[in-house]
Motif scaffolding. Structure first.
Motif, mmCIF file in Angstrom:
data_model
loop_
_atom_site.group_PDB
_atom_site.id
_atom_site.type_symbol
_atom_site.label_atom_id
_atom_site.label_comp_id
_atom_site.label_asym_id
_atom_site.label_seq_id
_atom_site.Cartn_x
_atom_site.Cartn_y
_atom_site.Cartn_z
ATOM 1 N N HIS A 39 0.910 -1.162 -0.060
ATOM 2 C CA HIS A 39 -0.051 -0.111 0.067
ATOM 3 C C HIS A 39 0.880 1.373 -0.044
ATOM 4 O O HIS A 39 2.043 1.106 0.210
ATOM 5 N N SER A 72 0.522 3.700 1.919
ATOM 6 C CA SER A 72 0.569 4.209 3.201
ATOM 7 C C SER A 72 2.158 4.407 3.925
ATOM 8 O O SER A 72 2.475 5.343 4.902
ATOM 9 N N GLN A 128 3.389 7.890 4.055
ATOM 10 C CA GLN A 128 3.192 8.621 5.248
ATOM 11 C C GLN A 128 4.649 8.590 6.131
ATOM 12 O O GLN A 128 4.915 9.832 6.835
ATOM 13 N N ARG A 145 0.284 -6.704 -4.662
ATOM 14 C CA ARG A 145 -0.238 -7.746 -3.673
ATOM 15 C C ARG A 145 -0.017 -9.134 -4.565
ATOM 16 O O ARG A 145 -0.078 -9.134 -5.549
ATOM 17 N N GLN A 172 -2.710 3.216 -6.095
ATOM 18 C CA GLN A 172 -3.261 3.930 -4.838
ATOM 19 C C GLN A 172 -3.071 5.269 -4.681
ATOM 20 O O GLN A 172 -1.836 5.850 -5.493
ATOM 21 N N GLU A 179 -2.655 7.674 -1.510
ATOM 22 C CA GLU A 179 -2.676 7.939 -0.222
ATOM 23 C C GLU A 179 -2.893 9.536 0.014
ATOM 24 O O GLU A 179 -2.353 10.510 -0.736
ATOM 25 N N THR A 204 -4.916 3.639 11.614
ATOM 26 C CA THR A 204 -5.830 4.963 12.111
ATOM 27 C C THR A 204 -6.793 4.425 13.096
ATOM 28 O O THR A 204 -7.021 3.377 13.383
ATOM 29 N N GLY A 216 -10.204 3.592 2.382
ATOM 30 C CA GLY A 216 -10.230 3.768 3.821
ATOM 31 C C GLY A 216 -9.670 4.973 4.185
ATOM 32 O O GLY A 216 -8.863 5.558 3.509
ATOM 33 N N ALA A 265 -5.783 10.395 7.720
ATOM 34 C CA ALA A 265 -5.246 10.025 6.535
ATOM 35 C C ALA A 265 -6.344 9.076 5.575
ATOM 36 O O ALA A 265 -7.184 8.632 6.245
ATOM 37 N N PHE A 266 -5.930 8.973 4.334
ATOM 38 C CA PHE A 266 -6.952 7.890 3.698
ATOM 39 C C PHE A 266 -6.021 7.491 2.533
ATOM 40 O O PHE A 266 -4.914 7.731 2.256
HETATM 41 N N1 DAH Z 1 -3.642 1.427 3.160
HETATM 42 C C1 DAH Z 1 -5.115 0.857 3.062
HETATM 43 C C2 DAH Z 1 -5.326 -0.302 2.126
HETATM 44 O O1 DAH Z 1 -4.209 -0.321 1.371
HETATM 45 C C3 DAH Z 1 -5.855 1.949 2.695
HETATM 46 C C4 DAH Z 1 -5.934 3.030 3.851
HETATM 47 C C5 DAH Z 1 -6.954 2.836 4.827
HETATM 48 C C6 DAH Z 1 -4.979 3.857 3.857
HETATM 49 C C7 DAH Z 1 -6.951 3.907 5.729
HETATM 50 C C8 DAH Z 1 -5.136 5.003 4.879
HETATM 51 C C9 DAH Z 1 -6.311 4.723 5.815
HETATM 52 O O2 DAH Z 1 -4.739 6.052 5.019
HETATM 53 O O3 DAH Z 1 -6.469 5.844 6.945
HETATM 54 O O4 DAH Z 1 -5.934 -1.015 2.368
#
Ligand code: DAH
Length: 346
Positions: free
Chosen positions: A182, A184, A187, A208, A222, A224, A265, A290, A313-314
């Motif tokens: 991911h 993330s 971050q 993956r 993705q 982020e 989170t 997410g 974060a998302f």
């Molecule tokens: N990293 C998660 C995934 O790949 C997606 C995600 C969910 C990122 C919540 C975020 C978060 O920053 O707060 O499924």
């Protein structure tokens, strides 16, 4: 026998270059290698050769066969080239531009990524990047993901060989290298480099261990998002998502946050979107990704004081958004580079 073989090779060598048509070639070839051909006859004669001479004779026959076949290949190639030239006509000018290919255009995923980036740029986010080869620490530990979390399993994540040495990707300890599962991870890399407040998005490729089908790919993209400042609340998170969804899907679009769990989170949510502007998919809740409020443990792992700093974060799938926007029902179209698909986005 030896002389016979030499004569056959000589005959092929002298006759083949004069043959111009495929039918003549086939007829000639039959007189040599066909069931009643001369070379076939010599090969059949092997059974009368005394045992002690067999290996030497066999070798000679093989040699002759190889020579003859090389002449056949050469002849056939020449005939085919002539046939092709006849089909295309004599007046080919290879310097002319090709008739059907129009100008190129951006791939639909690039277009979608740029639209998403543009939306976030307008409200102060900058683009941050991280490596696609990552280490377990950046992908899991620093993101508060426990040792026994299923995402760490070799069934879900692609691990590099234990002795892989990737010098430009920094490690924390002696953790293993992986392909990031991911975005993330960015971050963490960004917070380690910069002081808060910060506001970044990070688009990129992730990996993956998935079997490919209409909605899964072992390799997708993705985006982020991370915002860190003082007194950030869920209201800020909801506001940015409302804004983003309206930018991409148009006015009247709505966001729903559904309670969920992610290690990084707390609280965490699934991000759903509903819009009146989507043809068949209009007015249904559709999952985009997410999100949540940055877990204090994540701040601790990068040396930020969780008493002082807060953030949201998302993470969203870029393919997923492109599929929704364009009504694409199979993720594999993105990677096939079929012009009939790509030209629809020109
Ligand atoms: N990293 C998660 C995934 O790949 C997606 C995600 C969910 C990122 C919540 C975020 C978060 O920053 O707060 O499924």
């Amino acid at each position: 026998m030896k002389e016979e073989l030499a004569a056959i090779v000589l005959e092929v060598e002298s006759t083949a270059p004069g043959i111009a048509r495929r039918a003549d070639f086939e007829a000639f070839k039959a007189t040599i290698s066909g069931p009643n051909g001369k070379l076939t006859a010599v090969m059949k004669g092997m059974k009368n050769v005394p045992k002690e001479d067999k290996p030497a004779m066999g070798q000679l026959i093989n040699q002759a066969k190889q020579q003859v076949e090389a002449y056949y290949a050469e002849t056939l190639e020449r005939i085919e080239a002539t046939e092709l030239a006849a089909k295309l006509g004599p007046a080919i000018d290879p310097t002319l531009p090709s008739p059907d290919i129009g100008p190129g255009s951006l791939h639909p995923l690039t277009q979608t990524r740029r639209r998403m980036e543009e939306a976030f740029r307008k409200v102060g986010f900058t683009v941050a990047e991280g490596p696609e080869v990552e280490t377990e620490w950046f992908c899991f530990d620093a993101l508060n993901t426990p040792e026994d979390h299923p995402a760490r399993d070799a069934q879900d994540t692609l691990f590099m060989p234990a002795d892989a040495a990737i010098e430009n990707v920094s490690k924390r300890g002696d953790e293993r290298y992986i392909l990031r599962s991911h975005t993330s991870t960015v971050q963490i890399r960004t917070m380690l480099k910069e002081k808060p407040p910060l506001r970044i998005i990070s688009p990129g490729r992730v990996f993956r261990r998935d079997t490919t089908d209409a909605t899964h790919s072992a390799n997708f993209h993705q985006m982020e998002g991370l915002y860190v400042d003082k007194n950030v609340t869920i209201v800020d998170l909801k506001a940015i998502l409302d804004y983003f969804v309206a930018e991409i899907f148009g006015k009247g679009s709505e966001v729903r946050l559904r309670p969920s769990f992610f290690p990084f989170t707390e609280p965490s949510f699934e991000l759903d979107m509903k819009t009146p502007n989507l043809g068949k998919l209009s007015n249904q809740w559709i999952e985009l990704g997410g999100c949540g409020m940055v877990d204090p443990n994540v701040f601790k792992s990068v040396g930020y004081d969780p008493q002082e700093w807060s953030g949201y974060a998302f993470g969203m799938g870029i393919e997923r958004i492109a599929m929704i926007v364009h009504g694409i029902d199979d993720i594999r179209y993105f990677y096939q580079n079929d012009l009939r698909f790509l030209q629809q986005f020109a």
